[in-house]
Design a protein around this motif. Structure first.
Motif, PDB file in Angstrom:
ATOM      1  N   GLN A 241       1.017 -22.915  17.688  1.00 24.23           N
ATOM      2  CA  GLN A 241       0.038 -22.869  18.782  1.00 24.23           C
ATOM      3  C   GLN A 241      -0.123 -21.678  19.669  1.00 24.23           C
ATOM      4  OE1 GLN A 241       0.951 -26.550  21.506  1.00 24.23           O
ATOM      5  NE2 GLN A 241       1.383 -27.714  19.596  1.00 24.23           N
ATOM      6  N   HIS A 242       1.127 -20.772  19.722  1.00 17.10           N
ATOM      7  CA  HIS A 242       0.976 -19.734  20.856  1.00 17.10           C
ATOM      8  C   HIS A 242       1.030 -18.534  20.193  1.00 17.10           C
ATOM      9  CE1 HIS A 242       1.202 -22.271  24.117  1.00 17.10           C
ATOM     10  NE2 HIS A 242       1.954 -23.377  23.415  1.00 17.10           N
ATOM     11  N   THR A 243       1.364 -18.216  18.752  1.00 17.88           N
ATOM     12  CA  THR A 243       1.797 -16.827  18.258  1.00 17.88           C
ATOM     13  C   THR A 243       0.644 -16.796  17.159  1.00 17.88           C
ATOM     14  OG1 THR A 243       3.170 -17.530  16.550  1.00 17.88           O
ATOM     15  CG2 THR A 243       4.071 -17.440  18.582  1.00 17.88           C
ATOM     16  N   HIS A 244       0.642 -15.438  16.705  1.00 23.39           N
ATOM     17  CA  HIS A 244      -0.311 -15.171  15.558  1.00 23.39           C
ATOM     18  C   HIS A 244       0.508 -14.801  14.306  1.00 23.39           C
ATOM     19  CE1 HIS A 244      -3.591 -14.350  18.309  1.00 23.39           C
ATOM     20  NE2 HIS A 244      -2.738 -13.374  19.118  1.00 23.39           N
ATOM     21  N   TRP A 248       3.791 -20.483   7.855  1.00 20.21           N
ATOM     22  CA  TRP A 248       4.669 -20.701   6.505  1.00 20.21           C
ATOM     23  C   TRP A 248       6.058 -19.992   7.283  1.00 20.21           C
ATOM     24  CZ3 TRP A 248       6.469 -15.621   5.683  1.00 20.21           C
ATOM     25  CH2 TRP A 248       5.461 -14.725   5.622  1.00 20.21           C
ATOM     26  N   LEU A 249       6.176 -19.273   8.291  1.00 19.39           N
ATOM     27  CA  LEU A 249       7.088 -18.578   8.671  1.00 19.39           C
ATOM     28  C   LEU A 249       8.348 -19.719   9.229  1.00 19.39           C
ATOM     29  CD1 LEU A 249       8.634 -15.721   9.343  1.00 19.39           C
ATOM     30  CD2 LEU A 249       7.469 -15.787  11.645  1.00 19.39           C
ATOM     31  N   ALA A 298       8.822 -13.622  23.764  1.00 16.45           N
ATOM     32  CA  ALA A 298       8.287 -12.457  23.827  1.00 16.45           C
ATOM     33  C   ALA A 298       7.131 -12.421  22.468  1.00 16.45           C
ATOM     34  CB  ALA A 298       9.164 -11.273  23.368  1.00 16.45           C
ATOM     35  N   SER A 299       7.601 -13.418  21.556  1.00 20.05           N
ATOM     36  CA  SER A 299       6.600 -13.329  20.262  1.00 20.05           C
ATOM     37  C   SER A 299       4.974 -13.874  20.668  1.00 20.05           C
ATOM     38  CB  SER A 299       7.008 -14.095  19.149  1.00 20.05           C
ATOM     39  OG  SER A 299       7.428 -15.675  19.587  1.00 20.05           O
ATOM     40  N   VAL A 306       4.589  -7.793  15.028  1.00 20.06           N
ATOM     41  CA  VAL A 306       5.474  -7.743  15.936  1.00 20.06           C
ATOM     42  C   VAL A 306       6.000  -9.251  16.165  1.00 20.06           C
ATOM     43  CG1 VAL A 306       5.767  -7.433  18.395  1.00 20.06           C
ATOM     44  CG2 VAL A 306       4.175  -5.821  17.035  1.00 20.06           C
ATOM     45  N   ALA A 307       5.212  -9.967  16.155  1.00 20.05           N
ATOM     46  CA  ALA A 307       5.504 -11.609  16.534  1.00 20.05           C
ATOM     47  C   ALA A 307       6.419 -12.021  15.274  1.00 20.05           C
ATOM     48  CB  ALA A 307       4.295 -12.578  16.531  1.00 20.05           C
TER      49      ALA A 307
END
Length: 423
Positions: A241-244, A248-249, A298-299, A306-307
């Protein structure tokens, strides 16, 4: 490099028997954790709300029963209590196949919770009675490594049944779970009986629940254990919901966590056999988990590469804190327990973990998902403070360690500084 079986199994003897029993039992646990919700809703026909209520009730029963079951292990011998608890859980798990209503599920669930509390409450007393004091933490580390392998195998097996999505497939999974519990009990048969250890005084029986310094440690450690909810609950929702980062990560991070625990939990337990080293490991754990929270925060909203980098770094720092936290808890709980009450003290220690498991879903989702980055910051400070509070609490508990009338207890000393760090 040592071979994987050598990493999972301690030297031949009681510790190895316990490790093999744990491995067999946790295969079934992995099946249950993966398939229980779908089995109860799609095969038994319960509603999601009924499943939630039932699991909450059984969790509360297990929490309340932990210390009394540990007391029974002290009084009657832990091997017999754990053997009966495993066999009882096997039979009750098989009985789930006949469940057709919510009242039936609740009845079987409560009985299963009592059996589970029996074999879990006896495990600490078995380790204390069968393993030399300087090897107890190391043995718990082996058991945690085998637990992660067993659950992983059970998860894979459950996936086969879930893919079929038929009544027969779900029944087969439940039957395999029951068989694993029975098999874990049978593995214990060659283990020498451990005689009961009783105090000779006429004071209260459940002294663990009257030991306020130990209960303070239990609460702190239980609250620290909420970090398990970060990886299993908050982080998947945060990533989605909050990262790009790709979804699958989530699986990759869970795999990294499991692999590091299997490979390094025994090594990370070094230096936590004594109270000083264990208390300082708890403090380091709080700092590490706090740093992981900052990396997770920070991600959010940064470019995908970067995320991904921040999330992987956070997961690695997090699992280091997890290794230290687990080893510290074992060293402290064994070190503070009187020789005649290891069972009930280990049961009380388990109550803290259960408390953390009950609070984690609400707290970590409210802060990390509801508040976003500021919530992660609050969690970082919280875990750092929980870790920092443990050394003084452990010193307090060591100074007020209870003894039984007529029994000799070796004094424990916790230094105010220093302590060898696990390597």
């Amino acid at each position: 490099m040592r071979l994987l079986p050598e990493r999972l199994l301690p030297e031949p003897g009681a510790a190895r028997i316990l490790a093999v029993s744990t491995l067999v039992q946790t295969v079934g646990r992995g099946i249950w954790l993966t398939a229980s919700a779908l089995f109860l809703t799609r095969s038994v026909g319960l509603t999601v709300a009924e499943v939630g209520v039932g699991l909450t009730v059984t969790a509360l029963v297990s929490l309340v029963a932990s210390t009394p079951m540990g007391y029974l292990a002290d009084r009657f011998g832990p091997r017999g209590i754990q053997f009966l608890g495993l066999l009882g859980s096997a039979g009750l798990t098989a009985a789930l196949i006949a469940v057709r209503s919510f009242p039936q599920f609740l009845l079987v669930g409560v009985a299963t919770a009592l059996s589970d509390a029996a074999f879990r409450g006896a495990r600490g007393a078995m380790i204390a009675g069968a393993v030399p004091p300087d090897q107890r933490v190391r043995t718990r580390a082996y058991l945690r490594a085998t637990t992660n392998v067993g659950i992983s195998v059970g998860t894979v097996l459950a996936g086969v049944g879930l893919a079929a999505d038929t009544r027969a497939a779900y029944v087969t999974l439940i039957a395999v779970n029951a068989a694993s519990l029975a098999g874990a009990a049978l593995v214990l048969i060659p283990m020498a009986p451990i005689p009961p250890v009783r105090g000779t005084g006429n004071g209260p029986r459940l002294i663990a629940l009257r030991d306020r310094p130990f209960l303070a440690f239990t609460v702190l450690d239980g609250l620290m254990s909420m970090h398990f909810g970060l990886l299993n609950i908050a982080l998947p929702l945060w990533i989605a919901q909050h990262t790009h980062a790709p979804r699958w990560l989530i699986s990759v991070l869970l795999l990294v966590n499991t692999t590091v625990i299997v490979l390094f939990q025994v090594r990370a337990s070094r230096g936590t056999e004594q109270l000083t080293g264990a208390a300082h490991a708890a403090r380091r754990a709080g700092v590490a988990i706090g740093v992981a929270c900052l990396l997770y925060a920070a991600s959010g909203g940064v470019p995908t590469p970067v995320a991904v980098g921040l999330l992987v770094a956070g997961a690695l720092v997090h699992v280091i804190g997890e290794l230290w936290h687990s080893a510290a808890g074992w060293g402290i709980s064994f070190g503070l327990a009187p020789a005649h009450a290891q069972g009930q003290y280990q049961g009380a220690y388990g109550m803290g973990m259960q408390l953390g498991g009950m609070l984690a879903p609400v707290l970590v989702t409210t802060l990390a998902i509801g508040w976003g980055a500021p919530g992660w910051l609050v969690l970082a400070v919280l875990f750092a403070l929980l870790g920092a509070a443990q050394p003084p609490v452990v010193r307090w508990a060591a100074q007020h360690r209870p003894t039984s009338v007529g029994m000799q207890e070796a004094p424990l000393v916790v230094a105010s500084g220093g302590g060898r760090a696990p390597s």
